[in-house]
Design a protein around this motif. Sequence first.
Motif, PDB file in Angstrom:
ATOM      1  N   ARG A  11       0.825  -1.220   0.000  1.00 42.95           N
ATOM      2  CA  ARG A  11       0.000   0.000   0.000  1.00 42.95           C
ATOM      3  C   ARG A  11       0.855   1.263   0.000  1.00 42.95           C
ATOM      4  O   ARG A  11       0.398   2.314  -0.425  1.00 42.95           O
ATOM      5  N   ASP A  14       0.958   2.780  -3.429  1.00 49.26           N
ATOM      6  CA  ASP A  14      -0.294   3.251  -4.028  1.00 49.26           C
ATOM      7  C   ASP A  14      -0.247   4.770  -4.098  1.00 49.26           C
ATOM      8  O   ASP A  14      -0.843   5.483  -3.299  1.00 49.26           O
ATOM      9  N   SER A  19      -6.537   2.900  -3.533  1.00 51.36           N
ATOM     10  CA  SER A  19      -6.702   1.590  -2.871  1.00 51.36           C
ATOM     11  C   SER A  19      -6.533   0.421  -3.823  1.00 51.36           C
ATOM     12  O   SER A  19      -6.996  -0.682  -3.546  1.00 51.36           O
ATOM     13  N   ASP A  59      -7.816  -4.852  -2.786  1.00 48.08           N
ATOM     14  CA  ASP A  59      -7.625  -5.529  -1.504  1.00 48.08           C
ATOM     15  C   ASP A  59      -8.089  -6.979  -1.530  1.00 48.08           C
ATOM     16  O   ASP A  59      -7.515  -7.821  -0.847  1.00 48.08           O
TER      17      ASP A  59
END
Length: 76
Positions: A11, A14, A19, A59
Amino acid sequence: MTLDEFKEWIRGFDKDEDSRISRDELREAIRATRAWFPGWKAKRGIKAADVNGDGFIDDTEIMVLMEFAQKNLASE
């Protein structure tokens, strides 16, 4: 590395904070490992983990990406 640790680490790449991990963001993550991991492998990682085919790892697909990374980065 646990799944939660992997999620937290990935993450960090990112950059647009949507997300999801794009091919370019994955390439940057791979480069950060200092492993020689050509762009085509990043593309393969996205393809392997991108269950819904949208070109991003979200995710819900992160476990598949982690498994791909374990198999492919361990041998580098």
